[in-house]
Design a protein around this motif. Structure first.
Motif, PDB file in Angstrom:
ATOM      1  N   PRO A 112       0.800  -1.225   0.000  1.00  0.00           N
ATOM      2  CA  PRO A 112       0.000   0.000   0.000  1.00  0.00           C
ATOM      3  C   PRO A 112       0.835   1.279   0.000  1.00  0.00           C
ATOM      4  CG  PRO A 112      -0.104  -1.058   2.141  1.00  0.00           C
ATOM      5  CD  PRO A 112       0.636  -1.980   1.228  1.00  0.00           C
ATOM      6  N   TYR A 113       2.090   1.198   0.357  1.00  0.00           N
ATOM      7  CA  TYR A 113       2.923   2.399   0.413  1.00  0.00           C
ATOM      8  C   TYR A 113       3.704   2.613  -0.876  1.00  0.00           C
ATOM      9  CZ  TYR A 113       6.098   5.918   2.264  1.00  0.00           C
ATOM     10  OH  TYR A 113       6.801   7.076   2.469  1.00  0.00           O
ATOM     11  N   THR A 114       4.392   1.581  -1.360  1.00  0.00           N
ATOM     12  CA  THR A 114       5.232   1.740  -2.544  1.00  0.00           C
ATOM     13  C   THR A 114       4.543   1.281  -3.826  1.00  0.00           C
ATOM     14  OG1 THR A 114       6.201  -0.460  -2.296  1.00  0.00           O
ATOM     15  CG2 THR A 114       7.339   1.378  -1.213  1.00  0.00           C
ATOM     16  N   ASP A 115       3.448   0.566  -3.714  1.00  0.00           N
ATOM     17  CA  ASP A 115       2.708  -0.016  -4.827  1.00  0.00           C
ATOM     18  C   ASP A 115       3.545  -1.060  -5.577  1.00  0.00           C
ATOM     19  OD1 ASP A 115       0.244  -0.241  -6.176  1.00  0.00           O
ATOM     20  OD2 ASP A 115       1.006   0.931  -7.849  1.00  0.00           O
ATOM     21  N   ALA A 116       4.518  -1.645  -4.899  1.00  0.00           N
ATOM     22  CA  ALA A 116       5.304  -2.728  -5.503  1.00  0.00           C
ATOM     23  C   ALA A 116       4.414  -3.955  -5.638  1.00  0.00           C
ATOM     24  CB  ALA A 116       6.520  -3.044  -4.637  1.00  0.00           C
ATOM     25  N   ALA A 117       4.566  -4.690  -6.721  1.00  0.00           N
ATOM     26  CA  ALA A 117       3.751  -5.874  -6.987  1.00  0.00           C
ATOM     27  C   ALA A 117       4.401  -7.111  -6.370  1.00  0.00           C
ATOM     28  CB  ALA A 117       3.593  -6.070  -8.482  1.00  0.00           C
ATOM     29  N   TYR A 118       3.543  -8.023  -5.868  1.00  0.00           N
ATOM     30  CA  TYR A 118       3.996  -9.275  -5.274  1.00  0.00           C
ATOM     31  C   TYR A 118       3.090 -10.406  -5.730  1.00  0.00           C
ATOM     32  CZ  TYR A 118       6.864  -6.538  -2.103  1.00  0.00           C
ATOM     33  OH  TYR A 118       7.796  -5.681  -1.589  1.00  0.00           O
ATOM     34  N   LEU A 119       3.608 -11.622  -5.691  1.00  0.00           N
ATOM     35  CA  LEU A 119       2.791 -12.798  -5.930  1.00  0.00           C
ATOM     36  C   LEU A 119       1.823 -12.960  -4.761  1.00  0.00           C
ATOM     37  CD1 LEU A 119       5.620 -15.183  -7.152  1.00  0.00           C
ATOM     38  CD2 LEU A 119       3.782 -14.234  -8.549  1.00  0.00           C
ATOM     39  N   PRO A 120       0.661 -13.589  -4.977  1.00  0.00           N
ATOM     40  CA  PRO A 120      -0.327 -13.738  -3.900  1.00  0.00           C
ATOM     41  C   PRO A 120       0.204 -14.458  -2.657  1.00  0.00           C
ATOM     42  CG  PRO A 120      -1.316 -14.274  -6.002  1.00  0.00           C
ATOM     43  CD  PRO A 120       0.150 -14.085  -6.244  1.00  0.00           C
ATOM     44  N   ASP A 121       1.253 -15.252  -2.789  1.00  0.00           N
ATOM     45  CA  ASP A 121       1.833 -15.953  -1.632  1.00  0.00           C
ATOM     46  C   ASP A 121       2.345 -14.989  -0.563  1.00  0.00           C
ATOM     47  OD1 ASP A 121       1.403 -18.160  -3.215  1.00  0.00           O
ATOM     48  OD2 ASP A 121       3.507 -18.383  -3.790  1.00  0.00           O
ATOM     49  N   TYR A 122       2.633 -13.759  -0.940  1.00  0.00           N
ATOM     50  CA  TYR A 122       3.215 -12.795  -0.014  1.00  0.00           C
ATOM     51  C   TYR A 122       2.174 -11.930   0.693  1.00  0.00           C
ATOM     52  CZ  TYR A 122       7.675 -14.182  -1.839  1.00  0.00           C
ATOM     53  OH  TYR A 122       8.769 -14.920  -2.165  1.00  0.00           O
ATOM     54  N   LYS A 123       0.906 -12.161   0.435  1.00  0.00           N
ATOM     55  CA  LYS A 123      -0.141 -11.369   1.077  1.00  0.00           C
ATOM     56  C   LYS A 123      -0.081 -11.579   2.592  1.00  0.00           C
ATOM     57  CE  LYS A 123      -4.936 -10.155   1.068  1.00  0.00           C
ATOM     58  NZ  LYS A 123      -6.151 -10.113   0.340  1.00  0.00           N
ATOM     59  N   GLY A 124      -0.123 -10.487   3.327  1.00  0.00           N
ATOM     60  CA  GLY A 124      -0.084 -10.527   4.783  1.00  0.00           C
ATOM     61  C   GLY A 124       1.312 -10.513   5.377  1.00  0.00           C
ATOM     62  N   LYS A 125       2.346 -10.609   4.552  1.00  0.00           N
ATOM     63  CA  LYS A 125       3.721 -10.588   5.048  1.00  0.00           C
ATOM     64  C   LYS A 125       4.265  -9.164   5.037  1.00  0.00           C
ATOM     65  CE  LYS A 125       4.663 -15.280   3.677  1.00  0.00           C
ATOM     66  NZ  LYS A 125       5.439 -16.179   2.866  1.00  0.00           N
ATOM     67  N   LEU A 126       5.310  -8.941   5.786  1.00  0.00           N
ATOM     68  CA  LEU A 126       5.961  -7.637   5.841  1.00  0.00           C
ATOM     69  C   LEU A 126       6.677  -7.359   4.527  1.00  0.00           C
ATOM     70  CD1 LEU A 126       6.568  -5.283   7.827  1.00  0.00           C
ATOM     71  CD2 LEU A 126       8.678  -6.474   8.377  1.00  0.00           C
ATOM     72  N   ASP A 127       6.515  -6.150   4.016  1.00  0.00           N
ATOM     73  CA  ASP A 127       7.152  -5.766   2.751  1.00  0.00           C
ATOM     74  C   ASP A 127       8.667  -5.835   2.912  1.00  0.00           C
ATOM     75  OD1 ASP A 127       8.204  -4.503   0.511  1.00  0.00           O
ATOM     76  OD2 ASP A 127       6.679  -2.960   0.469  1.00  0.00           O
ATOM     77  N   PRO A 128       9.360  -6.705   2.156  1.00  0.00           N
ATOM     78  CA  PRO A 128      10.815  -6.827   2.313  1.00  0.00           C
ATOM     79  C   PRO A 128      11.603  -5.625   1.797  1.00  0.00           C
ATOM     80  CG  PRO A 128      10.062  -8.234   0.542  1.00  0.00           C
ATOM     81  CD  PRO A 128       8.839  -7.647   1.172  1.00  0.00           C
ATOM     82  N   LEU A 129      10.963  -4.755   1.028  1.00  0.00           N
ATOM     83  CA  LEU A 129      11.682  -3.586   0.502  1.00  0.00           C
ATOM     84  C   LEU A 129      11.858  -2.503   1.552  1.00  0.00           C
ATOM     85  CD1 LEU A 129       9.982  -3.207  -2.991  1.00  0.00           C
ATOM     86  CD2 LEU A 129      12.172  -4.265  -2.460  1.00  0.00           C
ATOM     87  N   ILE A 130      10.788  -2.208   2.292  1.00  0.00           N
ATOM     88  CA  ILE A 130      10.868  -1.091   3.236  1.00  0.00           C
ATOM     89  C   ILE A 130      10.635  -1.499   4.685  1.00  0.00           C
ATOM     90  CG2 ILE A 130      10.248   0.664   1.544  1.00  0.00           C
ATOM     91  CD1 ILE A 130       7.399   0.561   2.628  1.00  0.00           C
ATOM     92  N   HIS A 131      10.217  -2.749   4.931  1.00  0.00           N
ATOM     93  CA  HIS A 131       9.977  -3.259   6.285  1.00  0.00           C
ATOM     94  C   HIS A 131       9.054  -2.341   7.079  1.00  0.00           C
ATOM     95  CE1 HIS A 131      13.005  -6.299   5.621  1.00  0.00           C
ATOM     96  NE2 HIS A 131      13.841  -5.354   5.208  1.00  0.00           N
ATOM     97  N   LEU A 132       7.993  -1.862   6.427  1.00  0.00           N
ATOM     98  CA  LEU A 132       7.107  -0.897   7.067  1.00  0.00           C
ATOM     99  C   LEU A 132       5.645  -1.299   6.948  1.00  0.00           C
ATOM    100  CD1 LEU A 132       6.882   1.975   8.351  1.00  0.00           C
ATOM    101  CD2 LEU A 132       6.670   2.853   6.029  1.00  0.00           C
ATOM    102  N   THR A 133       5.244  -1.887   5.852  1.00  0.00           N
ATOM    103  CA  THR A 133       3.834  -2.161   5.611  1.00  0.00           C
ATOM    104  C   THR A 133       3.581  -3.641   5.373  1.00  0.00           C
ATOM    105  OG1 THR A 133       4.126  -1.762   3.254  1.00  0.00           O
ATOM    106  CG2 THR A 133       3.422   0.108   4.573  1.00  0.00           C
ATOM    107  N   GLU A 134       2.309  -4.008   5.502  1.00  0.00           N
ATOM    108  CA  GLU A 134       1.879  -5.369   5.230  1.00  0.00           C
ATOM    109  C   GLU A 134       1.427  -5.444   3.778  1.00  0.00           C
ATOM    110  OE1 GLU A 134      -1.997  -7.938   6.342  1.00  0.00           O
ATOM    111  OE2 GLU A 134      -0.982  -6.992   8.029  1.00  0.00           O
ATOM    112  N   ILE A 135       1.931  -6.432   3.066  1.00  0.00           N
ATOM    113  CA  ILE A 135       1.591  -6.589   1.645  1.00  0.00           C
ATOM    114  C   ILE A 135       0.128  -6.959   1.515  1.00  0.00           C
ATOM    115  CG2 ILE A 135       2.066  -7.914  -0.436  1.00  0.00           C
ATOM    116  CD1 ILE A 135       4.915  -8.300   0.686  1.00  0.00           C
TER     117      ILE A 135
END
Length: 92
Positions: A58-81
């Motif tokens: 929600p912060y950087t709008d980086a795209a992830y595979l659905p497997d990463y939903k609910g995990k901490l964003d590895p790019l910024i360690h700030l938001t939940e994917i």
């Protein structure tokens, strides 16, 4: 850094550059369809093709595979994917 600066002998550096130019190759094979629009998963660096399911930070709008939903964003360690967020989006 340039190869000419790494090698003390400029002739040796030019030989290495010429050998690379004669035998170009990709060190890593990448499997993707270059004619279909896609985004890159920010965690696995694999393509997510248009129409395939994906989730976004929600912060950087980086795209992830659905497997990463609910995990901490590895790019910024700030938001939940995949979390919903209010407010103005970042203008990157």
């Amino acid at each position: 850094m340039c190869l000419i600066h790494i090698f003390t002998n400029p002739f040796q550096a030019r030989q290495r550059i010429a050998a690379g130019d004669r035998n170009p190759r990709n060190a890593i094979e990448i499997s993707y369809d270059e004619f279909t629009p896609f985004e890159i998963c920010a965690a696995t660096f694999t393509p997510i093709y248009k129409g395939s399911p994906s989730v976004h930070c929600p912060y950087t709008d980086a795209a992830y595979l659905p497997d990463y939903k609910g995990k901490l964003d590895p790019l910024i360690h700030l938001t939940e994917i995949g979390a919903s967020a209010s407010g103005l989006p970042a203008s990157w």
